[in-house]
Design a protein around this motif. Structure first.
Motif, PDB file in Angstrom:
ATOM      1  N   SER A  27      37.378  37.966  44.473  1.00  0.00           N
ATOM      2  CA  SER A  27      37.762  37.204  45.592  1.00  0.00           C
ATOM      3  C   SER A  27      36.978  36.068  45.865  1.00  0.00           C
ATOM      4  O   SER A  27      37.190  35.245  46.832  1.00  0.00           O
ATOM      5  N   HIS A  28      35.736  35.669  45.316  1.00  0.00           N
ATOM      6  CA  HIS A  28      34.860  34.749  45.745  1.00  0.00           C
ATOM      7  C   HIS A  28      35.162  33.454  45.724  1.00  0.00           C
ATOM      8  O   HIS A  28      34.860  32.479  46.400  1.00  0.00           O
ATOM      9  N   ASP A  29      36.274  33.165  44.725  1.00  0.00           N
ATOM     10  CA  ASP A  29      36.759  31.814  44.845  1.00  0.00           C
ATOM     11  C   ASP A  29      37.644  31.628  45.988  1.00  0.00           C
ATOM     12  O   ASP A  29      37.295  30.534  46.731  1.00  0.00           O
ATOM     13  N   LEU A  30      38.275  32.561  46.430  1.00  0.00           N
ATOM     14  CA  LEU A  30      39.073  32.286  47.883  1.00  0.00           C
ATOM     15  C   LEU A  30      37.986  32.198  48.951  1.00  0.00           C
ATOM     16  O   LEU A  30      38.234  31.439  49.802  1.00  0.00           O
ATOM     17  N   HIS A  33      36.542  28.730  49.063  1.00  0.00           N
ATOM     18  CA  HIS A  33      37.531  27.609  49.448  1.00  0.00           C
ATOM     19  C   HIS A  33      37.955  27.924  50.887  1.00  0.00           C
ATOM     20  O   HIS A  33      38.025  26.803  51.446  1.00  0.00           O
ATOM     21  N   ALA A 114      32.465  23.218  45.804  1.00  0.00           N
ATOM     22  CA  ALA A 114      33.060  24.689  45.498  1.00  0.00           C
ATOM     23  C   ALA A 114      34.400  24.544  45.906  1.00  0.00           C
ATOM     24  O   ALA A 114      35.278  25.124  45.452  1.00  0.00           O
ATOM     25  N   ARG A 115      34.479  24.021  47.314  1.00  0.00           N
ATOM     26  CA  ARG A 115      35.790  24.094  47.981  1.00  0.00           C
ATOM     27  C   ARG A 115      36.877  23.230  47.144  1.00  0.00           C
ATOM     28  O   ARG A 115      37.968  23.627  46.784  1.00  0.00           O
ATOM     29  N   VAL A 118      37.645  24.715  43.276  1.00  0.00           N
ATOM     30  CA  VAL A 118      38.845  26.040  43.610  1.00  0.00           C
ATOM     31  C   VAL A 118      39.917  25.262  43.821  1.00  0.00           C
ATOM     32  O   VAL A 118      41.035  25.870  43.055  1.00  0.00           O
ATOM     33  N   GLY A 122      40.327  25.411  39.966  1.00  0.00           N
ATOM     34  CA  GLY A 122      40.099  26.785  39.998  1.00  0.00           C
ATOM     35  C   GLY A 122      38.784  27.065  39.427  1.00  0.00           C
ATOM     36  O   GLY A 122      38.675  28.444  39.074  1.00  0.00           O
ATOM     37  N   TYR A 124      34.222  27.024  40.218  1.00  0.00           N
ATOM     38  CA  TYR A 124      33.250  27.164  40.971  1.00  0.00           C
ATOM     39  C   TYR A 124      31.910  27.753  40.476  1.00  0.00           C
ATOM     40  O   TYR A 124      32.191  28.457  39.555  1.00  0.00           O
ATOM     41  N   ARG A 126      29.695  30.616  40.566  1.00  0.00           N
ATOM     42  CA  ARG A 126      29.548  31.706  40.918  1.00  0.00           C
ATOM     43  C   ARG A 126      28.215  31.964  41.492  1.00  0.00           C
ATOM     44  O   ARG A 126      27.946  32.898  42.364  1.00  0.00           O
TER      45      ARG A 126
END
Length: 307
Positions: A27-30, A33, A114-115, A118, A122, A124, A126
């Motif tokens: 869930s790190h993408d969320l 973001h 990063a924001r 994503v 989709g 970023y 990591r």
């Protein structure tokens, strides 16, 4: 463009970001973001608390009409107002807050990237999740002070907020010590074999080399690694209270040992991060200044309003 509404929105996105961070890598993408949106909304909340016009696109006339209370003359509804993005909101807030905003434009880059990564593709980095999150927290903390918001903003994640900042401080110190040690080794390799007088001659020549010049202003400063002359780079502004041109450094570079420190690393070095009063008349600071712009055709001790 309502400051209070943006405050509430920022908190919701920040809690959602922490929740996603706590759920783990999947869930790190969320997390990055949502943290970016939280930062953007709080920046806009601060700007809107000064005046709503500060959060709209300056070239969009309909947006300006709505922001100045003249929406009846606009050709589009308020829902279609065009506002600035994260990067521009940060630029505007930083110009007002100056040293009270510890995150400069370069430091903001990974958070904005990063924001946007994503949101649009989709993707970023990591490996930078914790760094991105910490940048967001450092950006938000002074805004909470300006907006008189207490720590309940962080909800049940206040202790996680504190721990992330503590870990970041330690990481910055380790990184700085590593850079200083490497710079000392470079200096020794380059000049350690030279006799004292010859070394002084070489270093004197290097000191006369022009500064990097990639930021608005440069000032000479002693290198903390090798004691040679290096350069502080940053921006300048007029302090109306002191009626002086002030220099705010962001980066230090040394041509003798290749040391480069910036952002939080510079803060760890103490005095190098302090604002400096320049020996430059404020009246010479802006090329567009004219005597008639100051009361009585010459400055009489009042405020300067050209900036």
């Amino acid at each position: 463009m309502d400051s209070e509404q943006l405050k509430l929105s920022s908190r919701k996105w920040m809690i959602a970001a922490f929740t996603a961070l706590a759920e783990g890598p999947s869930s790190h993408d969320l997390a990055v973001h949502h943290a970016g949106i939280a930062a953007e909304h709080l920046l806009k909340s601060y700007l809107a608390s000064l005046h709503p016009v500060l959060v709209v696109e300056g070239k969009d006339f309909n947006s300006l009409l709505h922001a100045t209370g003249h929406g009846a003359h606009a050709s589009v509804p308020a829902e279609q107002v065009k506002t600035i993005g994260l990067a521009e909101a940060h630029v505007r807030a930083q110009k007002i807050l100056r040293k009270r905003m510890p995150v400069d434009q370069r430091a903001l880059g990974p958070l904005a990237n990063a924001r946007n990564g994503v949101a649009h593709s989709g993707m970023y980095d990591r490996s930078e999740v914790n760094a991105v999150f910490t940048t967001c927290l450092r950006l938000i903390d002074p805004l909470l002070v300006e907006l008189k918001i207490d720590t309940s903003y962080w909800g049940r994640y206040e202790s996680l907020h504190d721990r992330l900042l503590e870990e970041n401080v330690e990481a910055v110190r380790v990184r700085l010590e590593s850079k200083l040690a490497r710079a000392k080794d470079v200096f020794s390799e380059r000049y350690g074999h030279l006799p004292q007088k010859e070394r002084e001659l070489v270093l004197g020549t290097i000191a006369r080399v022009s500064p990097p010049g990639y930021i608005e202003h440069d000032e000479p400063a002693t290198c903390p690694a090798c004691d040679s002359q290096g350069w502080l780079s940053g921006d300048t502004h007029v302090d109306e209270d002191e009626w002086a041109v002030m220099f705010t450094p962001f980066v230090f570079t040394c041509p003798a040992c290749d040391l480069r420190v910036e952002h939080e690393e510079l803060e760890e070095l103490g005095g190098l991060a302090e604002e400096v009063k320049l020996d430059e008349p404020p009246t010479d600071f802006d090329a567009d200044w004219e005597p008639s712009e100051v009361r009585g055709s010459s400055w009489d001790g009042g405020s300067f309003h050209n900036f």
